[in-house]
Structure formats: structure tokens, C-alpha cells
Design a protein around this motif. Structure first.
Motif: not given
Length: 184
Positions: A72-73, A122-125, A144-145, A177-178
Motif C-alpha cells: 500500500v502506498f 494500482m487501485l486508487v481508492l 490517499g491510500c 512516498v510512504r
């Protein structure tokens, strides 16, 4: 009316009782990466300091740890991008209306910071959309996550700006980036 009130009270009592006696599951011991992102818990990896993504080129995230399926980013960024030779500047959060056809990310705000993965998806929530390999997705000032999926080749995260002509751009974004690692 009385029946509905009675059913509501009974339901509330049953839910409270179930919550009190329900055993704590494995999630209580270790939350999932997506939950840790939403809770802004300490990530397993984060950039030591922000790095610069220029407004006129595609920039690969200089990650020392790589990307793995179900990581998760969350990306945070500050800055302005110059969009022409006359000095017009835009926020890296972008502007409405959405870009439309002919832009790198048609469903993202114009001039926003965008990104893509080179393998997987990538799923951009924040949008609820999946973006496959090579397809640009919105990042802006706070992505966002985002949940990464990959069952194949190693991947990179690449950043750019939602502008059909990067050649006359300047400025850029300071990016941070986290990353919360997926569980196996």
C-alpha cells in the motif's frame, strides 16, 4: 411504529452483546497494510526526505526496497508546475475540469501530479479505479491510500504531470512516498 422501535432496540442490544463477547481475531494483533495506511500508522518504508520530480520529464521513484504485490502506498507532494514558456504556474493538485481525451490521464485534473506502474496495477481508492501497467493515475498533493497488485515482473513507480506537452514545462513537485508492506 411500535414494532419497528422494538426491533431497533433488540438489534442494538444484540450488536452490543456480540461486540462484548466476540473474540479478538488476528486483525487485533496485526492490522492489514491498508488499515495501517488509513490510520496513518508508521509505514515499513518511507522516503528519508522528499525528492524532486521536475515538471518536464517522467521521473522514476528512487525506491531502495521495490514494490511487491499488495503493498500500500501514499504519496504526498508540494509544488507548482510551470505549464508554458510565459510562466503560467499551476498547483500540482491540478485543476478542474478533468483533462479529457488527449491528456496523459484523461480522468484526472489538468496539470496534476500523476503516476503509473510499469508492471501490475494500482487501485486508487480515492477514485475506486484500477489503473493497469503504463496507465497514468491521479496523485496530486495527496494520493490517499493506493493498493498495488502484481503477479509478475518487478515494477517501478513513475511520476509526471497531466499535461499533453511536457516540453514547455518547468518547476515541479517535492515528492514523499510512504509504503506499507503487504502480508504474505
Amino acid at each position: 411504529m411500535r414494532v419497528r422501535s422494538l426491533v431497533s432496540r433488540c438489534t442494538l442490544i444484540l450488536l452490543a452483546a456480540a461486540a462484548a463477547i466476540w473474540p479478538a481475531g488476528p486483525a487485533a494483533a496485526a492490522s492489514l497494510p491498508l488499515e495501517r495506511c488509513y490510520g496513518l500508522e508508521t509505514p515499513q518504508h518511507e522516503d528519508e526526505r522528499d525528492w524532486f520530480a521536475p515538471g518536464n520529464v517522467h521521473t522514476t521513484w528512487p525506491s531502495p526496497v521495490g514494490m511487491v504485490d499488495r503493498d500500500v502506498f501514499r504519496v504526498s507532494a508540494l509544488g507548482k508546475v510551470r505549464i508554458d514558456h510565459w510562466g503560467t504556474q499551476k498547483s500540482i493538485a491540478g485543476e478542474l475540469p478533468l483533462a479529457g481525451s488527449g491528456w496523459p490521464a484523461p480522468d484526472a485534473p489538468r496539470y496534476a501530479l500523476i503516476a503509473k506502474v510499469t508492471s501490475g496495477s494500482m487501485l486508487v481508492l480515492s477514485t475506486g479505479l484500477f489503473y493497469g501497467s503504463g496507465r497514468w493515475f491521479p496523485v496530486g498533493a495527496d494520493s490517499g491510500c493506493m493498493l498495488y497488485y502484481n503477479a509478475g515482473a518487478p515494477s517501478r513507480l513513475v511520476f509526471s504531470f497531466n499535461d499533453p506537452n511536457l516540453g514547455d514545462n518547468g518547476g515541479g513537485a517535492s515528492v514523499w512516498v510512504r509504503q506499507w508492506w503487504g502480508e504474505f
